[in-house]
Design a protein around this motif. Structure first.
Motif, short mmCIF file in Angstrom:
data_model
loop_
_atom_site.label_atom_id
_atom_site.label_comp_id
_atom_site.label_asym_id
_atom_site.label_seq_id
_atom_site.Cartn_x
_atom_site.Cartn_y
_atom_site.Cartn_z
N PRO A 218 0.80 -1.20 0.06
CA PRO A 218 0.04 0.04 -0.11
C PRO A 218 0.73 1.43 -0.06
O PRO A 218 0.37 2.13 -0.63
N THR B 168 4.95 2.44 6.06
CA THR B 168 3.70 2.03 6.82
C THR B 168 4.34 0.77 7.45
O THR B 168 5.07 0.13 6.99
N PRO B 169 3.74 0.71 8.59
CA PRO B 169 4.22 -0.47 9.39
C PRO B 169 4.44 -2.05 8.97
O PRO B 169 5.45 -2.62 8.85
N VAL B 170 3.05 -2.23 8.32
CA VAL B 170 3.27 -3.91 7.74
C VAL B 170 3.99 -3.95 6.46
O VAL B 170 4.85 -4.92 6.61
N CYS B 171 4.06 -2.98 5.96
CA CYS B 171 4.76 -2.78 4.56
C CYS B 171 6.34 -3.10 4.97
O CYS B 171 7.20 -3.83 4.31
N GLU C 223 -8.95 0.97 0.07
CA GLU C 223 -8.12 1.99 0.81
C GLU C 223 -7.79 3.04 -0.03
O GLU C 223 -7.82 2.89 -1.36
N ARG D 73 -2.11 -5.52 -1.19
CA ARG D 73 -0.95 -6.56 -1.04
C ARG D 73 -1.10 -7.70 -1.99
O ARG D 73 -1.64 -8.63 -1.87
N ALA E 240 -4.76 -4.42 3.16
CA ALA E 240 -3.87 -3.61 3.71
C ALA E 240 -3.66 -4.37 5.17
O ALA E 240 -2.28 -4.27 5.55
C1 BEZ Z 1 0.53 -1.03 6.70
O1 BEZ Z 1 1.55 -1.31 6.04
O2 BEZ Z 1 0.75 -1.24 7.93
C2 BEZ Z 1 -0.59 -0.45 6.22
C3 BEZ Z 1 -0.76 0.22 5.18
C4 BEZ Z 1 -1.92 0.90 4.77
C5 BEZ Z 1 -2.97 0.45 5.56
C6 BEZ Z 1 -3.06 -0.12 6.75
C7 BEZ Z 1 -1.70 -0.80 7.17
#
Ligand code: BEZ
Length: 219
Positions: A39, A43-46, A117, A128, A147
């Motif tokens: 996304p 950003t955290p998860v990415c 999103e 993703r 996301a």
């Molecule tokens: C993430 O990478 O943490 C993330 C990115 C976009 C929306 C929600 C989470």
């Protein structure tokens, strides 16, 4: 409208990336490829995902797979963000290119747009998405995660192993298969052919129907 999906040909897109201007087919050559989007930068998860993919680089290289990342941020942002990714996952090096798609052209052509999103300015962002592409440039498998859910790289390697086995032999992999487990012989293979193709032998499951379609072998 359905977008790019399994069985279709990866378009030969050209884009700016952290490795300079890239034409996908030139970069991928005759290899397998994984083209994956996320996304957004920072950003955290990415940040965890791109580090994990980098940490598995040897696994992908062993299997002859080229990696290509993509998000809509620009190249300068990607380059700055890579410093965070490498710091968060110690020992990983982001050696694969990350494409930039500020105009959202690539994510549309690659069927990677997240339907829910949007970025702070209301523009589309990628989900993703991950396309696993064969040497013939056809999409062999696609993941589409939201996301909120980071991908599991062990699963990416597992499905790659399954696809590469199925491409080499007339077999498929059963539920929860992992490398080393028996595989099933493709239904298109007769028992006579199976004896020739799999000299190591095979076992047929004894089912109530007495149909001998579930045949296991080890390769
Ligand atoms: C993430 O990478 O943490 C993330 C990115 C976009 C929306 C929600 C989470």
């Amino acid at each position: 409208m359905p977008g790019l999906t399994i069985g279709e040909t990866l378009p030969n897109l050209e884009a700016d990336s952290t490795h300079g201007r890239i034409k996908l087919y030139d970069y991928i050559g005759d290899s397998w490829a994984i083209v994956f989007s996320h996304p957004g930068d920072f950003t955290p998860v990415c940040t965890t995902e791109l580090g994990k993919i980098a940490a598995y680089a040897n696994e992908f290289a062993k299997r002859g797979v080229k990696l290509v990342g993509l998000s809509c941020d620009d190249v300068q942002s990607h380059k700055e963000w890579i410093k965070d990714i490498e710091a968060y996952t110690p020992g990983c090096k982001v050696t694969y290119p990350i494409l930039a798609d500020p105009n959202r052209e690539l994510i549309k052509q690659l069927n990677m747009v997240d339907p829910d999103e949007k970025d702070p300015s209301g523009k589309e962002v990628p989900s993703r998405a991950l396309h696993l592409v064969g040497p013939d440039k056809k999409i062999k498998l696609s993941f589409l995660y939201p996301a909120s859910t980071g991908r599991n790289m062990d699963e990416v390697v597992r499905v790659l192993d399954s696809l590469q086995k199925a491409a080499k032999y007339k077999v498929a992999t059963p539920a929860n298969w992992k490398p080393g487990d028996p595989v099933v012989i493709s239904p298109s293979v007769s028992n006579e052919q199976a004896k020739q193709m799999f000299p190591q032998g095979y076992k047929t499951a004894d089912l109530p129907s007495k149909k001998d379609y579930l045949r296991f072998t080890n390769i």
